[in-house]
Scaffold this active site. Sequence first.
Site, PDB file in Angstrom:
ATOM      1  CB  ILE A  16       0.569   6.103   2.725  1.00  0.00           C
ATOM      2  CG1 ILE A  16       2.043   6.267   3.097  1.00  0.00           C
ATOM      3  CG2 ILE A  16      -0.038   4.929   3.483  1.00  0.00           C
ATOM      4  CD1 ILE A  16       2.262   6.833   4.475  1.00  0.00           C
ATOM      5  CB  CYS A  17      -2.916   3.305  -0.993  1.00  0.00           C
ATOM      6  SG  CYS A  17      -4.600   2.970  -1.470  1.00  0.00           S
ATOM      7  CG  LEU A  18      -4.280   4.340   6.014  1.00  0.00           C
ATOM      8  CD1 LEU A  18      -4.548   2.852   6.241  1.00  0.00           C
ATOM      9  CD2 LEU A  18      -3.263   4.835   7.037  1.00  0.00           C
ATOM     10  CG  ASN A  61      -1.777  -1.279   1.241  1.00  0.00           C
ATOM     11  OD1 ASN A  61      -1.552  -2.137   2.097  1.00  0.00           O
ATOM     12  ND2 ASN A  61      -2.674  -1.462   0.284  1.00  0.00           N
ATOM     13  CB  SER A  71      -6.785  -1.391  -1.866  1.00  0.00           C
ATOM     14  OG  SER A  71      -6.418  -0.081  -1.879  1.00  0.00           O
TER      15      SER A  71
END
Lengths: 269, 151
Positions: free
Chosen positions: B87-89, B80, B120
Amino acid sequence: MSEKFELSGEQTHQEGQINQDELILQQQRQIQQEISESTPLVGELESISSLNAEYSSDEVYLQKIKDLASKYKFVRRTRPDGNCFFRGFSYGYIEKLLSNKDEFKTFYTLAENSKSSLVELGFPQFTVEDFYDTFMEVLKRISDMPTLEESKRELHQLFNEQGYSDYMVVYLRLLTSGQLQREKDFYSCFIEGDRTVIDFCHQEVEPMYKESDHIHIMAACSAMNTGVRVVYMDRGNNKQVTEHDLPEGSTPYVHLLYRPGHYDILYPN
Amino acid sequence: MSTPARRRLMRDFKRLQEDPPTGVSGAPTDNNIMIWNAVIFGPHDTPFEDGTFKLTIEFTEEYPNKPPTVRFVSHMFHPNVYADGGICLDILQNRWSPTYDVSAILTSIQSLLSDPNPNSPANSMAAQLYKENRREYEKRVKACVEQSFID
């Protein structure tokens, strides 16, 4: 499942793993900036007929504006930034309370006690406090003014200062979220999909700029112990605007005009 | 000038000093409270263990109504985390709540290191290895851990 995953992986490679999230956020920021440059957070009182300008050649709307004008004197526009219900509702509610000292006092006490009930529900005290303190400061500053006129002016000024205005919206969003969670058995019936009430609150209620639906309005009214009349004006075929009182059967204290996607404040005749 | 964002960031900083969560630290840069440096220590019992990963957090005047931009400065290999350190959060995007503070952000990223979400992916290679070849995944992560000592 695994095939699908590989496909999307391939795609990401081709795009050179661009950080899509940031591109989307950047575009959203740009749109919001354009809106904020053209509309104040909460506007001045305007006549109902001022709405005509937006629908110069739209008979359906013009007819409905006529109907609206027979029931309401003024409209006060709010900025269409996704917070319009919360901002309009809190502005309209506080403005109305100002003309009745006892009701204002009752609300002030309700607001004073609201922080501890949010913390009991599991909201983080440290951050809730920040919004609560500002909410109470605004109520205090408004009510400390010597005359009703000055109180209203102070309210208008604070609601047009982004810092204060947004904190009011956040705190009302938190109160609404708290109400939904407190009565989650009841509200869970109104949530589509298999989301829990808590998920819904995290995704649709607490984040700023998320638009409001019936369920937000019902919970917000419940949290503030009041009722709202929402007057719907859309391109539907009937000649009159439609009124909905929320919660059902309550006496409307604040009146809001709803046009698809947006709420403004209304002032009855 | 004191704005709500700056006032709140001072509060966040004070809280981070008085009640620091384990394994993370952060502080504003010397001359700008809107830009912070932070460090997350790799969580125990994960391939990230012993790593010291540096991040920057950039706030706007809309904080805490909008999330800050958080980026790893240290090289990361994680499903992620994008190549540029982004950051993919969810809580940093569409699930942001104004009730989060810096401490909550850093602990959420820390737990993302322990529990990646390979469905994701921001780094599809890392996501694929995480799902299909855990040993190779751990080897690549350990290389990042060693790199983090030098950075």
